[in-house]
Design a protein around this motif. Structure first.
Motif, PDB file in Angstrom:
ATOM      1  N   LYS A 222      -9.087  55.356  35.523  1.00 58.63           N
ATOM      2  CA  LYS A 222      -8.530  54.880  36.794  1.00 58.63           C
ATOM      3  C   LYS A 222      -7.020  55.055  36.816  1.00 58.63           C
ATOM      4  N   THR A 223      -6.506  55.518  37.943  1.00 59.29           N
ATOM      5  CA  THR A 223      -5.064  55.651  38.125  1.00 59.29           C
ATOM      6  C   THR A 223      -4.653  54.950  39.407  1.00 59.29           C
ATOM      7  N   THR A 224      -3.558  54.211  39.330  1.00 54.36           N
ATOM      8  CA  THR A 224      -2.968  53.585  40.513  1.00 54.36           C
ATOM      9  C   THR A 224      -1.612  54.230  40.760  1.00 54.36           C
ATOM     10  N   ALA A 225      -1.404  54.667  41.980  1.00 58.26           N
ATOM     11  CA  ALA A 225      -0.122  55.266  42.357  1.00 58.26           C
ATOM     12  C   ALA A 225       0.458  54.477  43.518  1.00 58.26           C
ATOM     13  N   ARG A 226       1.771  54.277  43.477  1.00 55.62           N
ATOM     14  CA  ARG A 226       2.453  53.565  44.557  1.00 55.62           C
ATOM     15  C   ARG A 226       3.653  54.378  45.017  1.00 55.62           C
ATOM     16  N   SER A 227       3.828  54.436  46.314  1.00 49.75           N
ATOM     17  CA  SER A 227       4.980  55.104  46.911  1.00 49.75           C
ATOM     18  C   SER A 227       5.731  54.097  47.765  1.00 49.75           C
ATOM     19  N   LEU A 228       7.029  53.968  47.518  1.00 47.96           N
ATOM     20  CA  LEU A 228       7.854  53.013  48.262  1.00 47.96           C
ATOM     21  C   LEU A 228       8.990  53.782  48.927  1.00 47.96           C
ATOM     22  N   ARG A 229       9.133  53.583  50.245  1.00 49.26           N
ATOM     23  CA  ARG A 229      10.205  54.267  50.970  1.00 49.26           C
ATOM     24  C   ARG A 229      10.895  53.302  51.919  1.00 49.26           C
ATOM     25  N   ARG A 230      12.211  53.361  51.899  1.00 41.52           N
ATOM     26  CA  ARG A 230      13.008  52.606  52.853  1.00 41.52           C
ATOM     27  C   ARG A 230      13.396  53.557  53.979  1.00 41.52           C
ATOM     28  N   GLN A 231      12.741  53.412  55.131  1.00 42.37           N
ATOM     29  CA  GLN A 231      13.033  54.276  56.262  1.00 42.37           C
ATOM     30  C   GLN A 231      12.464  53.656  57.535  1.00 42.37           C
ATOM     31  N   PRO A 232      13.119  53.899  58.679  1.00 38.33           N
ATOM     32  CA  PRO A 232      12.596  53.349  59.933  1.00 38.33           C
ATOM     33  C   PRO A 232      11.336  54.084  60.368  1.00 38.33           C
ATOM     34  N   LEU A 233      10.322  53.323  60.767  1.00 36.17           N
ATOM     35  CA  LEU A 233       9.085  53.886  61.292  1.00 36.17           C
ATOM     36  C   LEU A 233       8.778  53.194  62.616  1.00 36.17           C
ATOM     37  N   PRO A 234       8.990  53.869  63.732  1.00 29.21           N
ATOM     38  CA  PRO A 234       8.668  53.270  65.035  1.00 29.21           C
ATOM     39  C   PRO A 234       7.190  52.895  65.130  1.00 29.21           C
ATOM     40  N   GLU A 257      -9.466  53.191  46.542  1.00 24.72           N
ATOM     41  CA  GLU A 257      -8.854  52.276  47.516  1.00 24.72           C
ATOM     42  C   GLU A 257      -7.538  52.884  47.981  1.00 24.72           C
ATOM     43  N   ILE A 258      -7.143  52.538  49.202  1.00 26.56           N
ATOM     44  CA  ILE A 258      -5.860  52.964  49.727  1.00 26.56           C
ATOM     45  C   ILE A 258      -5.373  51.889  50.698  1.00 26.56           C
ATOM     46  N   SER A 259      -4.089  51.569  50.629  1.00 22.85           N
ATOM     47  CA  SER A 259      -3.540  50.578  51.556  1.00 22.85           C
ATOM     48  C   SER A 259      -2.118  50.969  51.933  1.00 22.85           C
ATOM     49  N   PHE A 260      -1.716  50.584  53.139  1.00 19.36           N
ATOM     50  CA  PHE A 260      -0.376  50.882  53.647  1.00 19.36           C
ATOM     51  C   PHE A 260       0.211  49.605  54.220  1.00 19.36           C
ATOM     52  N   GLU A 261       1.439  49.293  53.769  1.00 17.30           N
ATOM     53  CA  GLU A 261       2.142  48.118  54.274  1.00 17.30           C
ATOM     54  C   GLU A 261       3.510  48.540  54.785  1.00 17.30           C
ATOM     55  N   TYR A 262       3.937  47.911  55.882  1.00 19.28           N
ATOM     56  CA  TYR A 262       5.279  48.176  56.396  1.00 19.28           C
ATOM     57  C   TYR A 262       5.902  46.860  56.818  1.00 19.28           C
ATOM     58  N   ASP A 263       7.072  46.585  56.226  1.00 17.29           N
ATOM     59  CA  ASP A 263       7.724  45.314  56.535  1.00 17.29           C
ATOM     60  C   ASP A 263       9.234  45.473  56.374  1.00 17.29           C
ATOM     61  N   ASP A 264       9.950  45.089  57.396  1.00 14.71           N
ATOM     62  CA  ASP A 264      11.418  45.069  57.342  1.00 14.71           C
ATOM     63  C   ASP A 264      11.989  46.420  56.911  1.00 14.71           C
ATOM     64  N   GLY A 265      11.434  47.497  57.466  1.00 11.45           N
ATOM     65  CA  GLY A 265      11.956  48.830  57.199  1.00 11.45           C
ATOM     66  C   GLY A 265      11.501  49.470  55.909  1.00 11.45           C
ATOM     67  N   GLU A 266      10.566  48.856  55.223  1.00 11.62           N
ATOM     68  CA  GLU A 266      10.113  49.359  53.931  1.00 11.62           C
ATOM     69  C   GLU A 266       8.618  49.640  53.971  1.00 11.62           C
ATOM     70  N   ALA A 267       8.252  50.873  53.589  1.00  9.89           N
ATOM     71  CA  ALA A 267       6.856  51.296  53.606  1.00  9.89           C
ATOM     72  C   ALA A 267       6.330  51.399  52.181  1.00  9.89           C
ATOM     73  N   LEU A 268       5.198  50.757  51.917  1.00  9.31           N
ATOM     74  CA  LEU A 268       4.552  50.809  50.605  1.00  9.31           C
ATOM     75  C   LEU A 268       3.137  51.339  50.759  1.00  9.31           C
TER      76      LEU A 268
END
Length: 292
Positions: A222-234, A257-268
């Motif tokens: 099993k592998t878990t990968a995370r991508s974190l970006r600070r950028q505006p997303l309308p 599994e896959i999940s996407f979170e966006y809060d205060d300009g930060e996408a995970l």
């Protein structure tokens, strides 16, 4: 699949084997947990060298941890990765590369290898592209034909380019005493949310600018990968990303599994997938074509 730059090019080495991230071994262990501290040891503050820099690029790899998971990695990934010219692939605990994108090119380029390897193979790897230039703090010192200096000892090969000897020694002298990572809360945010795994890629802009990166954590099959970006997303773009995430969930059989979170300009983005299907050196945002 794009090929990564050979870190030993900075040292002027002619290692046809390429970047030192080859795979070997049999059983499973992931990151050592020391990655954040290692980055803190070596990453300098670009502001100490100039103000015109645009991006700070960092790549961190744990070859020995990857080697211990070869059984689970897909054959195309094994074939693409090539053996380290510095040492047997299962003896390099980590390698780190840091470069700054700037107009004037005055910022140091850094490549670090550390692990449980002897001095002979590392010396051979740099012999065609560097000249012995005395000793630094008990380590063999070499001047790279392409510019910069290398410090070599058992289990250590350090390189810093775009500097003269005085600048190289000053950089080496500060190993373990830097405060840039500790004082920039973007690193703390990244370490907390994405972590530092067997492969981590990170890019920062100047203070107050955006940042982004990803990290792969391999645990046997099993592998878990995370991508974190600070950028505006309308809103409209976020809605499209969420649709693409759901489409990937339904259509990509490699995903557990896959999940996407966006809060205060930060996408995970977080994905869990079969290790044999993991493209360990690519941002999962790009792997699953999420478009941001």
């Amino acid at each position: 699949m794009p090929r990564r730059r050979d870190v030993l090019r900075f040292a002027g080495a002619t290692a046809a084997a390429g970047v030192g991230t080859a795979l070997a071994g049999c059983t499973a262990r992931s990151s050592s947990g020391d990655g954040a501290a290692r980055l803190g040891r070596w990453l300098y503050d670009p502001a100490e060298y100039g103000t015109d820099w645009e991006r700070y690029r960092v790549h961190y790899v744990e070859p020995a941890a990857l080697a211990s998971n070869e059984t689970y990695l897909n054959s195309s990934m094994v074939e693409w990765l090539t053996e380290s010219p510095v040492a047997p692939r299962d003896r390099v605990d980590y390698q780190l590369q840091a470069t700054v994108v700037a107009d004037d090119g005055t910022y140091p380029q850094v490549a670090i290898f550390e692990g449980a390897f002897g001095i002979g193979r590392a010396r051979s790897a740099i012999s065609q592209g560097a000249t012995r230039d005395g000793v630094y703090d008990g380590r063999e010192l070499y001047r790279s034909d392409g510019g910069g200096y290398l410090a070599l000892d058992h289990g250590e090969l350090w390189f810093v380019g775009n500097v003269d000897r005085r600048g190289a020694e000053a950089y080496f002298d500060r190993a373990g005493e830097r405060t840039f990572v500790a004082n920039d809360d973007r690193f703390a945010r990244f370490f907390d949310r994405a972590g530092v795994g067997v492969y981590t890629g990170l890019q920062l802009g100047r203070e107050g600018a955006g940042y982004g990166g990803f990290s792969y954590h391999v645990d046997g099959p099993k592998t878990t990968a995370r991508s974190l970006r600070r950028q505006p997303l309308p809103d409209r773009q976020r809605e499209e990303i969420e649709r693409r995430v759901e489409r990937a969930r339904r259509s990509e059989d490699s995903l557990r599994e896959i999940s996407f979170e966006y809060d205060d300009g930060e996408a995970l983005l977080t994905v869990e997938l079969e290790t044999r299907r993991a493209l360990v050196f690519l941002d999962p945002v790009d792997v699953f074509e999420l478009g941001y």
